[in-house]
Enzyme design. Structure first.
Site, mmCIF file in Angstrom:
data_model
loop_
_atom_site.group_PDB
_atom_site.id
_atom_site.type_symbol
_atom_site.label_atom_id
_atom_site.label_comp_id
_atom_site.label_asym_id
_atom_site.label_seq_id
_atom_site.Cartn_x
_atom_site.Cartn_y
_atom_site.Cartn_z
ATOM 1 N N SER A 99 22.745 10.441 -48.350
ATOM 2 C CA SER A 99 22.490 10.065 -47.303
ATOM 3 C C SER A 99 21.145 8.526 -47.830
ATOM 4 O O SER A 99 20.915 7.838 -46.143
ATOM 5 C CB SER A 99 20.822 10.813 -46.492
ATOM 6 O OG SER A 99 19.531 10.631 -47.652
ATOM 7 N N LYS A 173 14.139 9.202 -48.432
ATOM 8 C CA LYS A 173 14.479 8.187 -47.473
ATOM 9 C C LYS A 173 13.006 7.079 -47.944
ATOM 10 O O LYS A 173 12.678 6.834 -48.145
ATOM 11 C CB LYS A 173 14.210 8.851 -46.506
ATOM 12 C CG LYS A 173 14.435 10.209 -45.489
ATOM 13 C CD LYS A 173 15.779 9.931 -45.489
ATOM 14 C CE LYS A 173 16.197 11.078 -44.849
ATOM 15 N NZ LYS A 173 18.155 11.915 -45.613
#
Length: 285
Positions: A99, A173
């Site tokens: 991701s 993230k």
């Protein structure tokens, strides 16, 4: 001629006196002898010590025994220090998914600073590790199977603490929005924060701009951050968790710390600073 009138040097007395060594010569000879005696004494004592140790094997055994008695204490101290550092200062983490490609690849290891956000606030563009429990979950999370025996469980735990295996609980993230920010997509395929478009081409996965999904405008709640992955097409980040508590944003108290450097593999090693496009936002914050 009278006996008393004879030259004093004639009877050889003066020659005998002049042949005797002077004080300096006596001192030199004595000093040399003392020095030699002292050196011989030191050598003798050293030889006696070696002989005594060879003659008494118990002395050598006592030294070895002392080392083995101290070893468990040293191990305990090392474990306690490692635990303190890992819990409150710094920890290594394993990257389990794609991701954050290409900034972070599967199998990379990063170091996370756990102290920095105790000193200052989170900033735009920083890469953070956080726990998503109670706020949102990523369907791409790697599920770590529970070891079947205590030995395997302990080995897995050690690997996780060293960042050599995924934990299955933490996510990583990039911070896009801070509390009070208005985040939206898209302005010519670009995400905007408080109306400022982000130029993200330098760090996004190739082709990510074309795969952006429209969302917002979203106002980031107090005490939360809006986070997104660099591989936008496959990252189940804040955009895709808006139906969960926090509206997709992550509570700041769930943030473990800032990932600031890649430590493995060596050819990928380097810092993880905030990209230049976030400078203006951070200056305005």
């Amino acid at each position: 001629m009278n006996k008393d009138d004879r030259d004093p040097g004639a009877d050889g007395v003066q020659d005998e006196d002049s042949a005797r060594p002077g004080p300096e010569e006596h001192g030199s000879t004595t000093g040399s002898r003392v020095s030699d005696d002292s050196g011989a004494s030191a050598v003798s004592e050293e030889a006696d010590g070696e002989a005594e140790e060879m003659a008494d094997p118990e002395m050598s055994k006592d030294k070895q025994g002392s080392f083995w008695k101290e070893l468990p204490i040293l191990i305990v101290i090392a474990v306690v220090l490692a635990f303190v550092i890992r819990t409150w200062v710094m920890q290594a983490f394993y990257i389990p998914s794609g991701s954050m490609e290409n900034t972070l690849l599967v199998g990379d290891r990063v170091l996370v600073n756990k102290v920095v956000y105790e000193i200052r606030d989170i900033r735009h563009g920083e890469v953070v590790v956080f726990n998503g429990d109670g706020s949102w979950d990523d369907p791409n999370t790697v599920v770590v199977p529970e070891p079947t025996n205590p030995l395997s469980r302990g080995f897995t735990w050690v690997q996780q603490q060293m960042g050599a295996a995924p934990t299955g609980k933490e996510y990583i993230k990039r911070v896009i929005g801070l509390p009070g920010d208005v985040v939206e997509c898209c302005d010519e395929q670009r995400v905007t924060v408080n109306g400022v478009p982000l130029d993200e081409e330098d760090y996004l996965y190739p082709g990510s701009l074309a795969t952006h999904e429209e969302f917002g405008p979203v106002t980031v709640p107090d005490g939360h951050v809006w986070v997104m992955g660099d591989h936008r097409a496959i990252s189940a980040d804040s955009r895709r968790n808006q139906g969960n508590p926090g509206g997709g944003a992550v509570p700041i108290d769930h943030v473990v710390g800032r990932a600031f450097v890649i430590i493995w593999p060596f050819d990928q090693a380097g810092g993880l600073g905030a990209p230049e496009t976030f400078v203006r936002l951070n200056d305005d914050a």
